[in-house]
Each structure stands twice: as structure tokens, then as C-alpha cells.
Scaffold this motif. Sequence first.
Motif, PDB file in Angstrom:
ATOM      1  N   ILE A  22      11.883  54.715   8.186  1.00 19.62           N
ATOM      2  CA  ILE A  22      12.856  53.915   9.230  1.00 19.62           C
ATOM      3  C   ILE A  22      12.449  52.357   9.450  1.00 19.62           C
ATOM      4  CG2 ILE A  22      12.688  55.423  11.564  1.00 19.62           C
ATOM      5  CD1 ILE A  22      10.312  53.379  12.737  1.00 19.62           C
ATOM      6  N   THR A  23      13.299  51.316   9.308  1.00 18.82           N
ATOM      7  CA  THR A  23      13.654  49.910   9.345  1.00 18.82           C
ATOM      8  C   THR A  23      12.574  49.412   9.726  1.00 18.82           C
ATOM      9  OG1 THR A  23      15.860  50.358   8.580  1.00 18.82           O
ATOM     10  CG2 THR A  23      15.103  48.193   8.830  1.00 18.82           C
ATOM     11  N   ALA A  24      12.128  48.532   9.347  1.00 17.10           N
ATOM     12  CA  ALA A  24      10.618  48.109   9.669  1.00 17.10           C
ATOM     13  C   ALA A  24      10.549  46.073   9.652  1.00 17.10           C
ATOM     14  CB  ALA A  24       9.210  48.215  10.037  1.00 17.10           C
ATOM     15  N   GLY A  25      11.688  45.310  10.094  1.00 17.23           N
ATOM     16  CA  GLY A  25      12.127  44.201   9.633  1.00 17.23           C
ATOM     17  C   GLY A  25      12.936  44.219   8.308  1.00 17.23           C
ATOM     18  N   LYS A  26      11.932  43.687   7.103  1.00 21.28           N
ATOM     19  CA  LYS A  26      12.407  43.472   5.798  1.00 21.28           C
ATOM     20  C   LYS A  26      12.546  45.144   5.266  1.00 21.28           C
ATOM     21  CE  LYS A  26      10.789  39.557   5.079  1.00 21.28           C
ATOM     22  NZ  LYS A  26      10.027  38.225   4.426  1.00 21.28           N
ATOM     23  N   GLU A  27      11.249  45.810   5.568  1.00 21.80           N
ATOM     24  CA  GLU A  27      10.584  47.463   4.669  1.00 21.80           C
ATOM     25  C   GLU A  27      10.996  48.196   5.523  1.00 21.80           C
ATOM     26  OE1 GLU A  27      10.240  47.102   1.494  1.00 21.80           O
ATOM     27  OE2 GLU A  27       9.749  44.670   1.513  1.00 21.80           O
ATOM     28  N   SER A  28      10.198  49.187   4.991  1.00 20.58           N
ATOM     29  CA  SER A  28      10.379  50.103   6.210  1.00 20.58           C
ATOM     30  C   SER A  28       9.044  51.491   6.538  1.00 20.58           C
ATOM     31  CB  SER A  28      11.441  51.289   5.233  1.00 20.58           C
ATOM     32  OG  SER A  28      12.603  51.814   4.927  1.00 20.58           O
ATOM     33  N   LEU A  29       8.650  51.715   7.501  1.00 15.23           N
ATOM     34  CA  LEU A  29       7.789  52.460   7.887  1.00 15.23           C
ATOM     35  C   LEU A  29       7.677  54.064   7.643  1.00 15.23           C
ATOM     36  CD1 LEU A  29       5.334  52.828   9.702  1.00 15.23           C
ATOM     37  CD2 LEU A  29       6.112  52.519  11.877  1.00 15.23           C
ATOM     38  N   TYR A  30       7.189  54.888   7.232  1.00 20.42           N
ATOM     39  CA  TYR A  30       7.562  56.481   7.258  1.00 20.42           C
ATOM     40  C   TYR A  30       6.648  57.145   7.889  1.00 20.42           C
ATOM     41  CZ  TYR A  30       9.442  55.032   2.964  1.00 20.42           C
ATOM     42  OH  TYR A  30      10.323  53.984   2.035  1.00 20.42           O
ATOM     43  N   ILE A  31       7.324  58.610   8.886  1.00 19.45           N
ATOM     44  CA  ILE A  31       6.335  59.147   9.446  1.00 19.45           C
ATOM     45  C   ILE A  31       6.186  60.234   9.119  1.00 19.45           C
ATOM     46  CG2 ILE A  31       7.143  59.685  11.881  1.00 19.45           C
ATOM     47  CD1 ILE A  31       8.647  56.994  12.743  1.00 19.45           C
ATOM     48  N   GLN A  32       5.196  60.730   8.804  1.00 20.25           N
ATOM     49  CA  GLN A  32       4.653  62.174   9.181  1.00 20.25           C
ATOM     50  C   GLN A  32       4.580  62.812   9.857  1.00 20.25           C
ATOM     51  OE1 GLN A  32       0.669  62.709   7.525  1.00 20.25           O
ATOM     52  NE2 GLN A  32       1.571  64.218   6.323  1.00 20.25           N
ATOM     53  N   THR A  33       5.164  63.912  10.149  1.00 17.39           N
ATOM     54  CA  THR A  33       5.201  64.405  11.311  1.00 17.39           C
ATOM     55  C   THR A  33       4.578  65.972  11.271  1.00 17.39           C
ATOM     56  OG1 THR A  33       7.750  63.507  12.429  1.00 17.39           O
ATOM     57  CG2 THR A  33       6.420  65.793  13.834  1.00 17.39           C
ATOM     58  N   ASN A  34       3.608  66.356  11.410  1.00 21.13           N
ATOM     59  CA  ASN A  34       2.848  67.395  12.008  1.00 21.13           C
ATOM     60  C   ASN A  34       2.761  68.160  13.303  1.00 21.13           C
ATOM     61  OD1 ASN A  34       1.479  66.420   9.276  1.00 21.13           O
ATOM     62  ND2 ASN A  34       0.237  64.932  10.848  1.00 21.13           N
TER      63      ASN A  34
END
Length: 221
Positions: A99-111
Amino acid sequence: MRKTTIFLAFIALSMSLCAMSEEITTNGFIFPEYQKGKVYFKNKQVVEALLNYEMISKQMLFKQNDQILSLGLPETTDSVVIAGRVFVFYENVEFFEKITAGKESLYIQTNSTMVIDGREAGYGGFSQVSNTKSVNSFSSDGDGGQPLTHLTGNVQYRAKMSYTYWVKQGNKFSKISSKNQALRIFSKQKLDVQAYLDSHKVDFDSLKDVKDLLIYCYSLQ
């Protein structure tokens, strides 16, 4: 196709056969139903399909002619987009949501882990168990197979979900689940990041809090 396909068909059949005698409160999938999506490969090929991500066995699945199949060679994908949400393959193991987080991205690991939530109490009802426990269900097809869940007729199951958040620096993923990790990742902006953490109660289990923190950190770069 790998033996994974056989495993998935077995799980689907087992759940269908047991539907009358037990309740599965959730099925461990990202989406409640298969959604229209696209698979983008590194060779620029694009394939459209009905897709879903299964969080227990960590597999990207697609529906074809009423069959559920596993996406082969996921390491050759650039990204998978399902209902507007983007997933990328991580270290030959699983998919992270991007997902977008400002100028970069955040990655979500779902367990997701199947846990026993209750046992049959008679007259079609279930009683809550005092100590919820994970289902010990690992079984192999003899070739590094994925875990199989053996379902019994007097037990209620649910999928217990948890999330871990990651950032990407170059080609390396770094977990961000504590203040110390945030300060280490953004060491060049340490004083500003520390000031933000001092003035905000960041809950590292909250997507919104972690995303807001990253938007601020990336704005400093």
C-alpha cells in the motif's frame, strides 16, 4: 501443476463434506469470495483471473472452470492485483500486500492460523473453550507438502489473523513493529523520528498508526 493443487482440492472437498456437522467461522482467505484480478509477470505478460489469497498455506489461488488452482512459479510475478489491492511475492515464501505510504510503500504480511474455538454442546450449539488453541494439523504429501487440516464433526473452528508490517530499502525488507526498529530503519532522521514517537502514541499493531508514521518518516527524506 504441483501437488499443491491436489491438496487444495482435498481441503475444499473436506470442508464441503463437513459443512453439515461443523461450523467454519472464517476460511482464512483475504477476500470472502474470489475477485476479478490480474497477474503481472516479470516478462510483461498479464493474465486476468478470479483470484484470492489463502493465508494459512500462503498461496495465491485462482478459479478456473470451477476448479481451484494454485498460481505456479509465483517468483516470476511482478505483482498481483485483486479488486484494486496490490500483492507482491516475498522471498519465495508468501505474498505481502503493498500500500502507498507517502512517497514510498508499506508492506503488510497477513498471517492466519486455524484455531479451535468451541466444542459441540448438544442441540446443535457450541460451547466456548476456555483455552483456545491452534490446530496441530501438519501433514505432508511426501514432497514438502502444505499443512492439511483434519476437520472433526464436533468442533468449531475459526481463523485467527495477525498482521506484521514491513518497509523496503533497496532490495531488502525490514520489519517495523517497534520504536527501536523504526529508529534503526530511519537512522539518518533519528532525532525527528524520536520526536514524532514521543508526541504520538504509535500502536505498531495498528495499520493507520504505522502508515501515518511512515508517511512522516518518508517526508523527511
